[in-house]
Design an enzyme around this catalytic site. Structure first.
Site, short mmCIF file in Angstrom:
data_model
loop_
_atom_site.label_atom_id
_atom_site.label_comp_id
_atom_site.label_asym_id
_atom_site.label_seq_id
_atom_site.Cartn_x
_atom_site.Cartn_y
_atom_site.Cartn_z
N CYS A 37 -3.07 -1.44 -9.44
CA CYS A 37 -3.26 -0.12 -8.83
C CYS A 37 -4.31 0.69 -9.59
O CYS A 37 -4.24 0.85 -10.80
CB CYS A 37 -1.95 0.65 -8.82
SG CYS A 37 -2.10 2.30 -8.07
N ASN A 95 -7.38 -11.35 -2.06
CA ASN A 95 -7.26 -10.06 -1.38
C ASN A 95 -8.59 -9.33 -1.46
O ASN A 95 -9.21 -9.29 -2.52
CB ASN A 95 -6.15 -9.25 -2.06
CG ASN A 95 -5.96 -7.84 -1.53
OD1 ASN A 95 -5.64 -6.93 -2.27
ND2 ASN A 95 -6.15 -7.63 -0.24
N GLY A 96 -9.03 -8.78 -0.34
CA GLY A 96 -10.26 -7.99 -0.31
C GLY A 96 -11.18 -8.38 0.82
O GLY A 96 -11.57 -9.55 0.94
N MET A 139 0.86 -1.19 0.00
CA MET A 139 0.00 0.00 0.00
C MET A 139 0.89 1.24 0.00
O MET A 139 1.70 1.43 0.92
CB MET A 139 -0.92 0.01 1.22
CG MET A 139 -1.95 -1.11 1.22
SD MET A 139 -2.98 -1.12 2.73
CE MET A 139 -1.82 -1.82 3.92
N ARG A 186 -6.03 -3.00 4.04
CA ARG A 186 -6.55 -1.89 4.85
C ARG A 186 -6.85 -2.29 6.29
O ARG A 186 -6.69 -1.47 7.20
CB ARG A 186 -7.80 -1.31 4.17
CG ARG A 186 -7.47 -0.50 2.92
CD ARG A 186 -8.72 -0.06 2.21
NE ARG A 186 -9.50 -1.20 1.74
CZ ARG A 186 -10.82 -1.18 1.52
NH1 ARG A 186 -11.49 -0.08 1.74
NH2 ARG A 186 -11.43 -2.26 1.08
#
Length: 331
Positions: free
Chosen positions: A101, A203-204, A17, A228
């Protein structure tokens, strides 16, 4: 196979990130149970120009291994040359290519997720890096499931990437147009994992150990990548490992322990060479501090105070105030 997937291991990646996963934060997450690290993305052109600022983004310590350096760009030959330079400088465990991205300044340069709209170019970039690194370090890639909801092509892209020599593929379950809104589509991630023979990392929307266990149980992914959620709660890695081992959730981290980590992060950031002065380091930490304090008692006032900090001492003062005036448990 990449060594961290051997013996049925199910590695937990810290997602790359920009502005977040610097060498200090990676150190913290490694200590708290993250298995595999990926640097913030780095411009291949910046590497080729030997830009000192760009090189700082490739920094890591041996304690953080296995660690990969993530590159972005749209020229396979130049990307390959940049990858070889990084390998000579840093000897990372792998090179990762950013095809995911969504940020405009990257997409506008034909990098990141923009290549999902141009599969021949994406293949050219992947093959160029794989060939440049062949026999030296493995190459992996990260993608999104598509450019938008009308062009979800992650299964096709995953097959192409495998054919180009990618040895693992991380997939964020959102389209570029979604950004970070809406829900991640794990059905598509699962379909990709079943379509290729290399490991797929999902991912997520992974925010706790139960989420990790569910994705391991219900999909064909070989590991998960947490982004996150780790910004607010870097303990998520140790919590996930405990849940996978026992089937039970750990109790919440006490407020005092959370503040101790926040203050340590600030001290390490101030001591690092990346930000220059302590003032610059702490100002750069403001958004990070507000993420850490999400759900803290008195969070609104905390955010107002943290938005103005310029020194470690000021953060310590706010921490002392917070711990002496707890208005209930951390959410």
């Amino acid at each position: 196979m990449l060594s961290w997937f051997e013996n049925d291991a199910f590695p937990l990646y810290l997602a790359p990130m920009a502005g977040v996963t610097d060498v200090v934060f990676r150190q913290i997450c490694k200590e708290l149970g993250a298995d595999v690290m990926v640097t913030e993305f780095v411009s291949a052109e910046g590497i080729m120009q030997a830009d000192e600022r760009t090189r700082k983004y490739t920094e890591f310590t041996d304690e953080q291994r296995p660690v990969g350096v993530q590159l972005f760009g749209a020229d396979g030959v130049r990307m390959g040359e940049a990858a070889r330079k990084v390998v000579e400088w840093k000897r990372p465990d792998f090179i990762d290519i950013n095809f995911g991205c969504p940020v405009n300044k990257v997409v506008s340069k034909n990098g990141g997720s923009s290549l999902l709209k141009d599969c021949p170019l994406l293949e050219s970039v992947a093959r160029g890096v794989a060939e440049a690194c062949e026999g030296v370090v493995p190459v992996t890639a990260k993608i999104r499931i598509g450019w938008d909801e009308k062009t979800i092509n992650a299964v096709d892209v995953s097959r192409r990437l495998e054919d180009c020599g990618m040895q693992a593929i991380a997939i964020h379950g959102r389209t570029r147009s979604q950004g970070y809104g809406g829900e991640a589509c794990w059905e598509t991630i699962d379909a990709c994992a079943r379509a290729v023979t290399v490991p797929v990392i999902g991912n997520g929307d992974i925010s706790c150990g139960e989420d990790v266990a569910r994705r391991q149980r219900e999909t064909a992914v070989s590991g998960v990548m947490i982004g996150r959620a780790a910004m607010q709660n870097p303990w998520v890695f140790q919590e996930a490992k405990h849940f996978l081992r026992t089937g039970n959730a750990l109790p919440g981290v006490p407020l005092e322990e959370r503040w101790q980590l926040v203050m340590r992060h600030c001290r390490l950031a101030a001591e690092s060479r990346r930000y220059g002065t302590e003032r610059h380091a702490i100002m750069a930490m403001r958004a990070r501090l507000m993420a850490y304090c999400k759900g803290f008692p008195g969070a609104k006032e905390l955010r107002q105070r943290l938005a103005k900090v310029e020194s470690v001492a000021q953060v310590e003062e706010i921490a002392e105030w917070s711990m002496s005036h707890p208005a209930g448990e951390v959410a």
